[in-house]
Enzyme design. Sequence first.
Site, PDB file in Angstrom:
ATOM      1  N   GLN A  67       0.832  -1.213   0.000  1.00  0.00           N
ATOM      2  CA  GLN A  67       0.000   0.000   0.000  1.00  0.00           C
ATOM      3  C   GLN A  67       0.866   1.262   0.000  1.00  0.00           C
ATOM      4  O   GLN A  67       0.597   2.211  -0.737  1.00  0.00           O
ATOM      5  CB  GLN A  67      -0.925   0.010   1.217  1.00  0.00           C
ATOM      6  CG  GLN A  67      -1.928  -1.122   1.211  1.00  0.00           C
ATOM      7  CD  GLN A  67      -3.052  -0.927   2.218  1.00  0.00           C
ATOM      8  OE1 GLN A  67      -3.355   0.192   2.617  1.00  0.00           O
ATOM      9  NE2 GLN A  67      -3.687  -2.006   2.627  1.00  0.00           N
ATOM     10  N   TYR A  69      -2.111   6.735   2.156  1.00  0.00           N
ATOM     11  CA  TYR A  69      -2.777   7.808   1.411  1.00  0.00           C
ATOM     12  C   TYR A  69      -2.453   9.175   2.033  1.00  0.00           C
ATOM     13  O   TYR A  69      -2.065  10.108   1.322  1.00  0.00           O
ATOM     14  CB  TYR A  69      -4.285   7.551   1.408  1.00  0.00           C
ATOM     15  CG  TYR A  69      -5.102   8.625   0.744  1.00  0.00           C
ATOM     16  CD1 TYR A  69      -5.195   8.707  -0.644  1.00  0.00           C
ATOM     17  CD2 TYR A  69      -5.805   9.563   1.507  1.00  0.00           C
ATOM     18  CE1 TYR A  69      -5.957   9.691  -1.253  1.00  0.00           C
ATOM     19  CE2 TYR A  69      -6.572  10.550   0.904  1.00  0.00           C
ATOM     20  CZ  TYR A  69      -6.641  10.609  -0.472  1.00  0.00           C
ATOM     21  OH  TYR A  69      -7.396  11.587  -1.072  1.00  0.00           O
ATOM     22  N   GLY A  70      -2.602   9.274   3.363  1.00  0.00           N
ATOM     23  CA  GLY A  70      -2.343  10.551   4.042  1.00  0.00           C
ATOM     24  C   GLY A  70      -0.905  11.013   3.831  1.00  0.00           C
ATOM     25  O   GLY A  70      -0.645  12.196   3.578  1.00  0.00           O
TER      26      GLY A  70
HETATM   27  N1  LIG Z   1     -13.588  11.864  -2.583  1.00  0.00           N
HETATM   28  C1  LIG Z   1     -13.113  12.499  -1.522  1.00  0.00           C
HETATM   29  O1  LIG Z   1     -13.782  12.615  -0.471  1.00  0.00           O
HETATM   30  C2  LIG Z   1     -11.733  13.111  -1.563  1.00  0.00           C
HETATM   31  C3  LIG Z   1     -11.281  13.803  -0.411  1.00  0.00           C
HETATM   32  C4  LIG Z   1     -10.023  14.401  -0.444  1.00  0.00           C
HETATM   33  C5  LIG Z   1      -9.267  14.348  -1.602  1.00  0.00           C
HETATM   34  N2  LIG Z   1      -9.714  13.662  -2.709  1.00  0.00           N
HETATM   35  C6  LIG Z   1      -8.857  13.658  -3.898  1.00  0.00           C
HETATM   36  O2  LIG Z   1      -9.614  14.076  -5.023  1.00  0.00           O
HETATM   37  C7  LIG Z   1      -9.083  13.471  -6.204  1.00  0.00           C
HETATM   38  C8  LIG Z   1     -10.188  12.766  -6.972  1.00  0.00           C
HETATM   39  O3  LIG Z   1     -10.697  11.741  -6.154  1.00  0.00           O
HETATM   40  P1  LIG Z   1     -12.110  11.045  -6.390  1.00  0.00           P
HETATM   41  O4  LIG Z   1     -12.789  10.996  -5.071  1.00  0.00           O
HETATM   42  O5  LIG Z   1     -12.788  11.648  -7.548  1.00  0.00           O
HETATM   43  O6  LIG Z   1     -11.601   9.547  -6.698  1.00  0.00           O
HETATM   44  P2  LIG Z   1     -12.072   8.484  -7.800  1.00  0.00           P
HETATM   45  O7  LIG Z   1     -13.521   8.584  -8.059  1.00  0.00           O
HETATM   46  O8  LIG Z   1     -11.506   7.188  -7.325  1.00  0.00           O
HETATM   47  O9  LIG Z   1     -11.299   8.972  -9.107  1.00  0.00           O
HETATM   48  C9  LIG Z   1      -9.909   8.886  -9.198  1.00  0.00           C
HETATM   49  C10 LIG Z   1      -9.506   9.110 -10.624  1.00  0.00           C
HETATM   50  O10 LIG Z   1      -8.087   9.016 -10.714  1.00  0.00           O
HETATM   51  C11 LIG Z   1      -7.789   8.105 -11.767  1.00  0.00           C
HETATM   52  N3  LIG Z   1      -6.479   7.480 -11.620  1.00  0.00           N
HETATM   53  C12 LIG Z   1      -6.023   6.642 -10.666  1.00  0.00           C
HETATM   54  N4  LIG Z   1      -4.761   6.277 -10.923  1.00  0.00           N
HETATM   55  C13 LIG Z   1      -4.413   6.894 -12.091  1.00  0.00           C
HETATM   56  C14 LIG Z   1      -3.251   6.902 -12.886  1.00  0.00           C
HETATM   57  N5  LIG Z   1      -2.168   6.178 -12.574  1.00  0.00           N
HETATM   58  N6  LIG Z   1      -3.234   7.668 -14.004  1.00  0.00           N
HETATM   59  C15 LIG Z   1      -4.296   8.401 -14.348  1.00  0.00           C
HETATM   60  N7  LIG Z   1      -5.452   8.403 -13.651  1.00  0.00           N
HETATM   61  C16 LIG Z   1      -5.498   7.655 -12.532  1.00  0.00           C
HETATM   62  C17 LIG Z   1      -8.923   7.086 -11.753  1.00  0.00           C
HETATM   63  O11 LIG Z   1      -8.959   6.371 -12.975  1.00  0.00           O
HETATM   64  P3  LIG Z   1      -9.614   4.896 -13.079  1.00  0.00           P
HETATM   65  O12 LIG Z   1     -11.094   5.092 -13.263  1.00  0.00           O
HETATM   66  O13 LIG Z   1      -8.945   4.344 -14.299  1.00  0.00           O
HETATM   67  O14 LIG Z   1      -9.284   4.164 -11.825  1.00  0.00           O
HETATM   68  C18 LIG Z   1     -10.086   8.054 -11.577  1.00  0.00           C
HETATM   69  O15 LIG Z   1     -10.417   8.668 -12.799  1.00  0.00           O
HETATM   70  C19 LIG Z   1      -7.968  12.554  -5.751  1.00  0.00           C
HETATM   71  O16 LIG Z   1      -6.733  13.223  -5.833  1.00  0.00           O
HETATM   72  C20 LIG Z   1      -8.319  12.300  -4.298  1.00  0.00           C
HETATM   73  O17 LIG Z   1      -7.201  11.918  -3.537  1.00  0.00           O
HETATM   74  C21 LIG Z   1     -10.930  13.049  -2.699  1.00  0.00           C
END
Ligand SMILES: NC(=O)c1ccc[n+]([C@@H]2O[C@H](COP(=O)([O-])OP(=O)(O)OC[C@H]3O[C@@H](n4cnc5c(N)ncnc54)[C@H](OP(=O)(O)O)[C@@H]3O)[C@@H](O)[C@H]2O)c1
Length: 286
Positions: free
Chosen positions: A104, A192-193
């Site tokens: 991880q 992750y953090g």
């Molecule tokens: N949701 C929350 O509450 C939250 C809170 C704090 C921060 N964030 C941050 O917000 C951002 C978006 O998160 P989300 O919640 O929308 O997550 P999500 O729905 O899981 O979407 C993540 C996206 O990143 C893509 N991805 C993962 N690995 C990749 C790679 N190697 N190259 C290119 N694309 C890749 C995924 O593609 P696939 O579909 O191919 O997997 C997906 O399109 C992230 O940076 C996350 O850490 C989210």
Amino acid sequence: MPKEVAVVTGANKGIGLAIVRALCKDFDGDVYLTARDVGRGQQAVQDLEKENLHPKFHQLDITSKESIGKLKDFLEKNFGGLDVLVNNAAIAYKVNSTAPFTEQAEVTVACNFFGTLDVCDALFPVLRPHSRVVNVASRRGTITLGKMGKELVSKFRSSTLIRSELIALMNQFVRDVKAGNHEAEGWLTRAYGTSKLGVIALTAVQARTMAGDSREDILINSCCPGLVATDMNPKGTKTPDQGAETPVHLALLPVNAGKPQGEFLGEKKVIPWLIDGAGMNYNTYE
Ligand SMILES: NC(=O)c1ccc[n+]([C@@H]2O[C@H](COP(=O)([O-])OP(=O)(O)OC[C@H]3O[C@@H](n4cnc5c(N)ncnc54)[C@H](OP(=O)(O)O)[C@@H]3O)[C@@H](O)[C@H]2O)c1
């Protein structure tokens, strides 16, 4: 004047897709929805077409230098540069994942920190004056920082931290996890953090470096979108469109806004966390 262009990483779903939606409405130029999987990316473009929005598509896997290089070449050839870069792509192992923590830590840091770094390294040289860079991080990063050992905390919070030191810290985390002594060394068992703390610290480093750049008015900031209901966080309470608000605010900061620069924002407000900031705000969700 060349046509302006924006790129959003990891944009086939979730917050990235919502960022593309908002930029299609408010950014005066072409918006590139990028995704590591061509099929998922093109499907997302088609879905936005149904909303009468017209993003373009380009493949991008942030963990592949070859894929990043192809995007850079494409941007140079077709636009002569880049105006908005939103580093949104990231992964998070589920809380109940049975994957060993060694895996991880390595995989999460490789994607979220080093993947973001590689995209920036490739695309920063083609940023035009007045560009905006947004690194989507998380308050999980500052929460993790707040609970780490004192020595590590002062290294991460140092306003003189440089790129090579930050890279060494992120590698040290993975190495200490593999050696089984990361907690003794002051780290948390949080992949992750820790990766998002790296992104927040990287943003500050990048902004300081940009201060010596001849291109004017390039602003680089990181942010937390809040707790957003996506595949990554099904328990989130915000919609992806609401989660996109702070990243889009930073992506569209007006010409010569001057600030924020190198900051970490939540709800469009600066969250102080550097040693010489106005005190640290851990901003826990709990
Ligand atoms: N949701 C929350 O509450 C939250 C809170 C704090 C921060 N964030 C941050 O917000 C951002 C978006 O998160 P989300 O919640 O929308 O997550 P999500 O729905 O899981 O979407 C993540 C996206 O990143 C893509 N991805 C993962 N690995 C990749 C790679 N190697 N190259 C290119 N694309 C890749 C995924 O593609 P696939 O579909 O191919 O997997 C997906 O399109 C992230 O940076 C996350 O850490 C989210």
